[in-house]
Write an enzyme that holds these catalytic residues in place. Structure first.
Site, PDB file in Angstrom:
ATOM      1  N   CYS A 113    -135.453 -57.482  26.056  1.00  0.00           N
ATOM      2  CA  CYS A 113    -135.547 -59.458  25.613  1.00  0.00           C
ATOM      3  C   CYS A 113    -134.280 -58.605  24.601  1.00  0.00           C
ATOM      4  O   CYS A 113    -133.145 -59.357  23.604  1.00  0.00           O
ATOM      5  CB  CYS A 113    -136.518 -58.836  24.497  1.00  0.00           C
ATOM      6  SG  CYS A 113    -136.721 -60.270  23.451  1.00  0.00           S
TER       7      CYS A 113
ATOM      8  N   HIS B 101    -139.427 -59.330  19.271  1.00  0.00           N
ATOM      9  CA  HIS B 101    -138.908 -60.708  19.629  1.00  0.00           C
ATOM     10  C   HIS B 101    -137.882 -61.093  19.273  1.00  0.00           C
ATOM     11  O   HIS B 101    -137.537 -61.298  17.645  1.00  0.00           O
ATOM     12  CB  HIS B 101    -140.241 -61.813  20.562  1.00  0.00           C
ATOM     13  CG  HIS B 101    -139.940 -63.109  21.379  1.00  0.00           C
ATOM     14  ND1 HIS B 101    -138.501 -62.468  22.449  1.00  0.00           N
ATOM     15  CD2 HIS B 101    -139.651 -64.394  20.936  1.00  0.00           C
ATOM     16  CE1 HIS B 101    -138.823 -63.429  22.816  1.00  0.00           C
ATOM     17  NE2 HIS B 101    -138.677 -64.904  22.057  1.00  0.00           N
TER      18      HIS B 101
END
Length: 347
Positions: free
Chosen positions: A98, A171
């Site tokens: 990510c 995230h």
């Protein structure tokens, strides 16, 4: 082909850029999204005698927001599902990729960035693919994976870890202007989100003014129960920028010194002296900034060496020596007693 999670740190991301052979950039953490603070990052004005001599642009190519992931909330904003010319959007295929993918989302959408040969090949190969296959192309790029994994901490192998519902998952979302439009790039969504048309490009304040309230709104939603979030900026190397500013100031100082020695009648010596003093003060300030950047990079280098070092053999042998000297078991019992005492007598 496994990807290891890497630490959310400006020094890590900056060295990651260097390992991917992307030169002239760095990553800095932003501690304020105040417009004046963003303007100071974006521009530098050289003054003399109350007049602006020149303005240096310090491009910010994109912003990356990190936050602790939680189940998706309802988002009414429309997602663009059709391909957008010149916009590289990839879906996130692997969780641990990510951070690297968020960085690539900025690099591959910034024409002012000089990409390495590997990144050029990746962009050319994947440009016409759908987002899912773009994401697959990224995670299957061996050179990028190796660069990212070089920052993995030495720890217990994943297969030996006990899973926990309380494990923190983070995230990353990127914000980048492309062809006069500001986009939010979230690899967990079907496509990019257009935040509207923005004047200028990476060297202009327009897109930052648009991104600021969007990011602040996201942060406000999380601050009630969560404080772990950060905002990173991918920007032009600060030392290179300050060095260019220093050279310009030094040229201006030489020009003022020559005016001081000019015997032409009517020359306003006091005003020249004032301008010279102002330029000298700016030279001192910029020189200090260069020194601070050098110290920051030295600190980052030391921290990254420590991150990459495998301490497990040392710890294993240390515990083994304690056991041989019959000191390990008493230390364990002492720690258990201390932990029990804390649990029964909370502050």
């Amino acid at each position: 082909m496994s990807w290891a999670a890497i630490e959310n740190d400006a020094g890590v991301f900056t060295e990651l850029l260097q390992q991917m052979q992307v030169k002239g950039l760095q990553v800095d953490e932003l501690y304020s999204l105040d417009l004046d603070a963003l303007k100071d990052l974006q521009y530098a004005e050289l003054w003399a005698h109350c007049a602006v001599l020149s303005v240096f642009a310090r491009p910010i190519y994109g912003l990356i927001v990190l936050y602790k992931w939680r189940p998706p909330e309802k988002d009414e904003r429309p997602v663009i599902k059709d391909a957008v010319p010149n916009l590289f959007f990839a879906n996130q295929i692997i969780n641990n990729a990510c951070a690297t993918q968020a960085i690539l989302s900025v690099l591959l959408n910034s024409p002012g960035v000089t990409l390495s040969d590997d990144l050029k090949k990746l962009k050319e190969f994947a440009k016409d693919l759908p987002p899912e296959l773009k994401g697959l192309a990224i995670v299957n790029c061996e050179s990028i994976r190796m660069c990212s994994n070089s920052f993995a901490r030495s720890e217990i192998p994943e297969e030996q870890k006990s899973s926990s519902n309380d494990d923190d998952v983070y995230h990353f979302i990127s914000y980048v202007p492309v062809d006069g439009v500001l986009y939010e790039l979230d690899g967990l969504k079907e496509g990019p989100i257009s935040l509207g048309k923005c004047p200028g490009g990476v060297g202009d304040m327009g897109w930052l003014k648009m991104a600021q309230p969007v990011i602040l709104e996201r942060i406000d939603r999380f601050t009630q129960n969560e404080i772990r979030f950060s905002v990173m900026a991918i920007l032009k190397n600060r030392k290179e920028m300050y060095t260019a500013e220093l050279k310009e100031l030094q040229r201006k100082r030489e020009s003022l010194l020559s005016q001081m020695g000019d015997p032409t009648p009517g020359r306003h010596v006091p005003s020249v002296e004032q301008s010279l003093a102002e330029v000298a003060a700016q030279i001192e300030a910029v020189t200090e900034k260069i020194i601070m950047e050098e110290e920051k990079f030295k600190k980052w280098k030391t921290e990254n060496i420590r991150r990459k070092h495998n301490y497990i053999p040392f710890l294993f042998n240390f515990l083994k020596i304690l056991e041989e000297k019959q000191q390990l078991k008493p230390l364990i019992e002492k720690a258990k007693t201390k932990q029990k005492s804390h649990s029964t007598n909370p502050r």
